[in-house]
Design a protein around this motif. Structure first.
Motif, short mmCIF file in Angstrom:
data_model
loop_
_atom_site.label_atom_id
_atom_site.label_comp_id
_atom_site.label_asym_id
_atom_site.label_seq_id
_atom_site.Cartn_x
_atom_site.Cartn_y
_atom_site.Cartn_z
N ILE A 120 6.85 2.08 6.20
CA ILE A 120 8.23 2.04 5.70
C ILE A 120 8.47 2.98 4.51
N GLY A 121 7.88 4.16 4.59
CA GLY A 121 8.23 5.27 3.70
C GLY A 121 8.34 4.94 2.23
N GLY A 122 9.51 5.28 1.67
CA GLY A 122 9.69 5.13 0.23
C GLY A 122 10.16 3.74 -0.20
N SER A 123 9.95 2.72 0.64
CA SER A 123 10.49 1.38 0.31
C SER A 123 9.92 0.82 -0.99
N LEU A 124 8.65 1.08 -1.28
CA LEU A 124 8.08 0.53 -2.52
C LEU A 124 8.78 1.12 -3.74
N ASP A 125 9.20 2.40 -3.62
CA ASP A 125 9.96 3.01 -4.73
C ASP A 125 11.26 2.26 -4.96
N VAL A 126 11.88 1.80 -3.88
CA VAL A 126 13.14 1.05 -4.01
C VAL A 126 12.85 -0.34 -4.60
N TRP A 144 16.75 17.81 -4.22
CA TRP A 144 15.61 18.58 -3.69
C TRP A 144 15.28 18.22 -2.24
N ARG A 145 15.95 17.17 -1.71
CA ARG A 145 15.71 16.78 -0.32
C ARG A 145 16.46 17.66 0.68
N ILE A 146 17.23 18.63 0.19
CA ILE A 146 18.08 19.42 1.09
C ILE A 146 17.28 20.04 2.24
N GLY A 147 16.06 20.56 1.93
CA GLY A 147 15.24 21.19 2.98
C GLY A 147 14.93 20.21 4.09
N ARG A 148 14.47 19.00 3.68
CA ARG A 148 14.12 17.97 4.67
C ARG A 148 15.36 17.53 5.44
N MET A 149 16.51 17.50 4.77
CA MET A 149 17.72 17.00 5.43
C MET A 149 18.29 17.97 6.45
N ASN A 179 -2.21 2.21 -4.74
CA ASN A 179 -1.34 3.38 -4.60
C ASN A 179 -1.70 4.17 -3.34
N GLY A 180 -0.87 5.10 -2.99
CA GLY A 180 -1.04 5.82 -1.72
C GLY A 180 -1.69 7.19 -1.87
N TYR A 181 -2.37 7.41 -2.97
CA TYR A 181 -3.02 8.72 -3.17
C TYR A 181 -4.52 8.52 -3.16
N PHE A 182 -5.17 9.07 -2.12
CA PHE A 182 -6.60 8.80 -1.94
C PHE A 182 -7.23 9.94 -1.14
N VAL A 205 2.86 -0.23 4.60
CA VAL A 205 2.16 1.06 4.43
C VAL A 205 3.24 2.10 4.10
N CYS A 206 3.26 2.52 2.84
CA CYS A 206 4.37 3.36 2.36
C CYS A 206 3.84 4.70 1.88
N LEU A 207 3.42 5.51 2.85
CA LEU A 207 2.80 6.81 2.52
C LEU A 207 3.70 7.97 2.88
N GLY A 208 4.89 7.69 3.45
CA GLY A 208 5.76 8.75 3.97
C GLY A 208 5.29 9.17 5.36
N ALA A 209 6.20 9.78 6.11
CA ALA A 209 5.90 10.24 7.48
C ALA A 209 5.47 11.71 7.45
N PRO A 210 4.55 12.11 8.31
CA PRO A 210 3.91 11.34 9.39
C PRO A 210 2.62 10.66 8.96
N PHE A 248 0.85 -1.20 0.00
CA PHE A 248 0.00 0.00 0.00
C PHE A 248 0.88 1.24 0.00
N GLY A 249 0.78 2.04 -1.08
CA GLY A 249 1.50 3.31 -1.09
C GLY A 249 2.21 3.57 -2.40
N GLY A 250 2.78 4.75 -2.50
CA GLY A 250 3.51 5.16 -3.70
C GLY A 250 2.57 5.71 -4.77
N LYS A 251 3.20 6.26 -5.79
CA LYS A 251 2.42 6.82 -6.90
C LYS A 251 1.77 5.67 -7.70
N PRO A 252 0.71 5.98 -8.47
CA PRO A 252 0.09 4.91 -9.27
C PRO A 252 1.13 4.16 -10.10
N1 UDP Z 1 3.25 8.91 -0.78
C1 UDP Z 1 2.00 8.34 -0.89
N2 UDP Z 1 0.92 9.13 -0.65
C2 UDP Z 1 1.01 10.45 -0.32
C3 UDP Z 1 2.30 11.00 -0.18
C4 UDP Z 1 3.42 10.20 -0.40
O1 UDP Z 1 1.88 7.16 -1.19
O2 UDP Z 1 -0.02 11.09 -0.12
C5 UDP Z 1 4.41 8.07 -1.04
C6 UDP Z 1 5.38 8.63 -2.06
O3 UDP Z 1 4.92 8.35 -3.38
C7 UDP Z 1 6.65 7.88 -1.70
C8 UDP Z 1 6.49 7.66 -0.18
O4 UDP Z 1 5.14 7.95 0.14
O5 UDP Z 1 6.63 6.61 -2.32
C9 UDP Z 1 7.36 8.59 0.66
O6 UDP Z 1 8.65 8.42 0.29
P1 UDP Z 1 9.85 9.19 0.99
O7 UDP Z 1 11.06 8.72 0.26
O8 UDP Z 1 9.56 10.65 1.08
O9 UDP Z 1 9.75 8.60 2.43
P2 UDP Z 1 10.90 8.29 3.44
O10 UDP Z 1 11.35 6.88 3.14
O11 UDP Z 1 11.95 9.34 3.27
O12 UDP Z 1 10.15 8.39 4.74
#
Ligand code: UDP
Length: 247
Positions: A186-192, A220-225, A135-138, A160-165, A107-111
């Motif tokens: 687990i954040g961006g794991s599905l992208d990996v 572009w992650r500089i702000g978050r970092m 996908n995680g956009y709903f 559940v890969c929607l990013g934090a929080p 569950f998560g990530g772009k379509p």
């Molecule tokens: N994402 C999502 N729904 C949203 C916002 C983000 O599914 O409304 C996904 C986004 O496509 C990406 C993941 O959440 O796959 C967040 O990845 P990021 O690398 O920012 O997370 P991190 O691993 O750094 O916490």
């Protein structure tokens, strides 16, 4: 399990192997369990937002995903033995459930990301039982149908890969409606897994420089970092105050 209190967030003192074992044992226990893997940025979010801190601390397993958190534990003189990244725990669990037959929902990530992740994982682990994905956009009014879809799939475990929080809040809010045993934020794991984002090579990780590699690839992650130095200073100057509650 022994914990270390880092700015109010109770991080489990666990190794990668121990975290995988713990998730596997949760799959055989009744009820459902939340696994969160905060990095410095997420712990800082918890430090600034008491409600979110409570959500993080409600987890059944909370691992340190980030070298910054490991350094913080050293500053607080209660060192974590290693970094336990959500992606690494997920890889360890996938290897085990490909043999045990437990059912996984992505569950998560772009379509398209979960579909690509499924395809890649199935190539590597033909016996892995992926029973659903989305996908995680709903919108908020789609949440009930997402929950019904996960429950109807019979999933034992949901990534559940929607990013934090967002992912931690989603898991916390919907935990009791889900019939699976484990939900891992687990954040961006599905992208990996999908091959869209590259993990830093081993040598960079060993040097504690995965953040620098990621910055090189995704500037572009500089702000978050910037959360990393802020986190370091906060731990140095405020960290000891939180240590009292350590178990
Ligand atoms: N994402 C999502 N729904 C949203 C916002 C983000 O599914 O409304 C996904 C986004 O496509 C990406 C993941 O959440 O796959 C967040 O990845 P990021 O690398 O920012 O997370 P991190 O691993 O750094 O916490």
């Amino acid at each position: 399990m022994e914990k270390i209190n880092i700015l109010g967030v109770n991080v489990d003192k666990v190794t990668n192997a121990g975290a995988v074992d713990k998730v596997m044992s949760m799959l055989y226990e009744p009820g459902n369990h939340a696994v969160f893997t905060p990095n410095s940025e997420i712990i800082l979010m918890g430090y600034k937002d008491m409600e979110f801190c409570g959500i993080l601390n409600s987890a059944d397993l909370l691992t340190a995903d980030g070298i910054g958190v490991v350094y913080a534990s050293k500053i607080l003189k209660n060192p974590l033995s290693e970094r336990v990244a959500g992606y690494d725990v997920a890889c360890g669990v996938i290897e085990r459930i490909a043999q045990s037959g437990h059912r996984l929902y992505l569950f998560g990530g772009k379509p398209g990301v979960a579909e690509q992740a499924e395809q890649n994982l199935k190539e590597k682990y033909p016996l892995l039982n992926i029973v659903g994905k989305r996908n995680g956009y709903f919108s908020p009014d789609e949440v009930d149908s997402i929950i019904s879809d996960i429950n109807a799939s019979g999933a034992d475990l949901v990534f559940v890969c929607l990013g934090a929080p967002m992912q931690e809040k989603w898991i916390y809010a919907n935990k009791d409606k889900l019939s699976c045993h484990v939900m891992m934020g687990i954040g961006g794991s599905l992208d990996v897994f999908a091959g869209n984002v590259e993990r830093a090579p081993e040598a960079w990780c060993k040097l504690g420089l995965e953040w620098l590699y990621r910055l090189k690839k995704e500037p572009w992650r500089i702000g978050r970092m910037m959360a990393l130095p802020k986190f370091g200073f906060t731990v140095l100057f405020k960290g000891k105050r939180y240590k009292k509650g350590e178990k």
